[in-house]
Motif scaffolding. Structure first.
Motif, PDB file in Angstrom:
ATOM      1  N   GLU A 149       0.803  -1.218   0.000  1.00  0.00           N
ATOM      2  CA  GLU A 149       0.000   0.000   0.000  1.00  0.00           C
ATOM      3  C   GLU A 149       0.841   1.276   0.000  1.00  0.00           C
ATOM      4  N   THR A 150       0.279   2.313  -0.601  1.00  0.00           N
ATOM      5  CA  THR A 150       0.809   3.667  -0.501  1.00  0.00           C
ATOM      6  C   THR A 150      -0.157   4.440   0.371  1.00  0.00           C
ATOM      7  N   SER A 151       0.387   5.145   1.354  1.00  0.00           N
ATOM      8  CA  SER A 151      -0.492   5.881   2.254  1.00  0.00           C
ATOM      9  C   SER A 151      -0.092   7.340   2.335  1.00  0.00           C
ATOM     10  N   GLN A 152      -1.034   8.135   2.746  1.00  0.00           N
ATOM     11  CA  GLN A 152      -0.808   9.558   2.957  1.00  0.00           C
ATOM     12  C   GLN A 152      -1.183   9.866   4.394  1.00  0.00           C
ATOM     13  N   ASP A 179      -1.779  12.604   7.395  1.00  0.00           N
ATOM     14  CA  ASP A 179      -2.155  14.006   7.560  1.00  0.00           C
ATOM     15  C   ASP A 179      -2.421  14.301   9.027  1.00  0.00           C
ATOM     16  N   THR A 217      -4.403   8.522   8.616  1.00  0.00           N
ATOM     17  CA  THR A 217      -3.766   7.915   7.453  1.00  0.00           C
ATOM     18  C   THR A 217      -4.832   7.525   6.449  1.00  0.00           C
ATOM     19  N   GLU A 218      -4.568   7.843   5.194  1.00  0.00           N
ATOM     20  CA  GLU A 218      -5.449   7.469   4.091  1.00  0.00           C
ATOM     21  C   GLU A 218      -4.656   6.571   3.146  1.00  0.00           C
ATOM     22  N   ILE A 219      -5.201   5.404   2.802  1.00  0.00           N
ATOM     23  CA  ILE A 219      -4.570   4.529   1.806  1.00  0.00           C
ATOM     24  C   ILE A 219      -4.948   5.076   0.441  1.00  0.00           C
ATOM     25  N   THR A 220      -3.940   5.484  -0.332  1.00  0.00           N
ATOM     26  CA  THR A 220      -4.204   6.137  -1.612  1.00  0.00           C
ATOM     27  C   THR A 220      -4.017   5.222  -2.816  1.00  0.00           C
ATOM     28  N   SER A 221      -3.334   4.089  -2.640  1.00  0.00           N
ATOM     29  CA  SER A 221      -3.228   3.119  -3.731  1.00  0.00           C
ATOM     30  C   SER A 221      -2.711   1.795  -3.191  1.00  0.00           C
TER      31      SER A 221
END
Length: 193
Positions: free
Chosen positions: A60-63, A65, A76-80
């Motif tokens: 996973e790629t996470s962002q 904030d 944390t938001e999983i973006t892909s």
């Protein structure tokens, strides 16, 4: 040759409760197709013989904030995701799936793309994949050759729309064909292996 045997009562694999990993199946399309619209067009090699482990991971790629409303705590938001299956075992020369993967060990680019059909606890998932990290030999002198591949999903996988059934393996090369009977609920027919 017709099959005229059946499992002994009590030896069936359970598909509920504490499920065993062997209920899952992984097939590769050895025609190099990447079409996700029709699973029936493939020539499917079952990646199973001498395979001892298949480990899925989401990669996973996470962002992360943080804002003032969080009072010092972030989110944390999983973006892909780049879903993948890490496969390990022993090399078995003559197995259609392993031979197909081994033939790609020096390949690059699109020649490493194909389709994978992963039956995960009864749910059939079809994905375009890239074969990576291929190891088709190696190990100690007094041991079987090692085998590994990482099967990386390219984009979002799709579900089968209907009931999937895999043929008995071809006597010529050990591959299978898939058929789908349209229906309201997606399912996998009992294996003929």
């Amino acid at each position: 040759m017709a099959k005229n045997t059946k499992p002994i009562v009590g030896t069936e694999l359970t598909t509920d409760g504490a499920a065993l990993n062997v209920v899952n199946k992984l097939y590769l399309d050895i025609t190099n197709s990447t079409d996700l619209n029709d699973v029936a067009t493939g020539k499917w090699a079952w990646l199973a013989l001498d395979i001892t482990q298949i480990t899925p991971s989401a990669n996973e790629t996470s962002q992360s904030d943080a804002d003032y409303a969080g009072n010092g705590f972030g989110s944390t938001e999983i973006t892909s995701k780049r879903f993948q299956l890490a496969v390990t075992g022993k090399r078995h020369i003559g197995d259609a799936a392993q031979d197909y993967i081994a033939s790609k060990q020096f390949a690059i680019g699109n020649s490493l793309h194909t389709r994978a059909l992963w039956i995960d606890n009864g749910e059939a998932i079809l994905a375009e994949v890239t074969l990576s990290n291929i190891v088709s030999t190696g190990g100690n002198a007094n041991a079987n050759q090692t085998f590994q591949v990482t099967i990386v999903f390219n984009g979002a996988p799709v579900a089968i729309n209907g009931t999937l059934a895999m043929s008995a393996p071809s006597t010529e090369d050990g591959t299978y064909t898939a058929t789908v009977t349209p229906g309201a609920a997606a399912s996998v027919a009992k294996s003929q292996d």
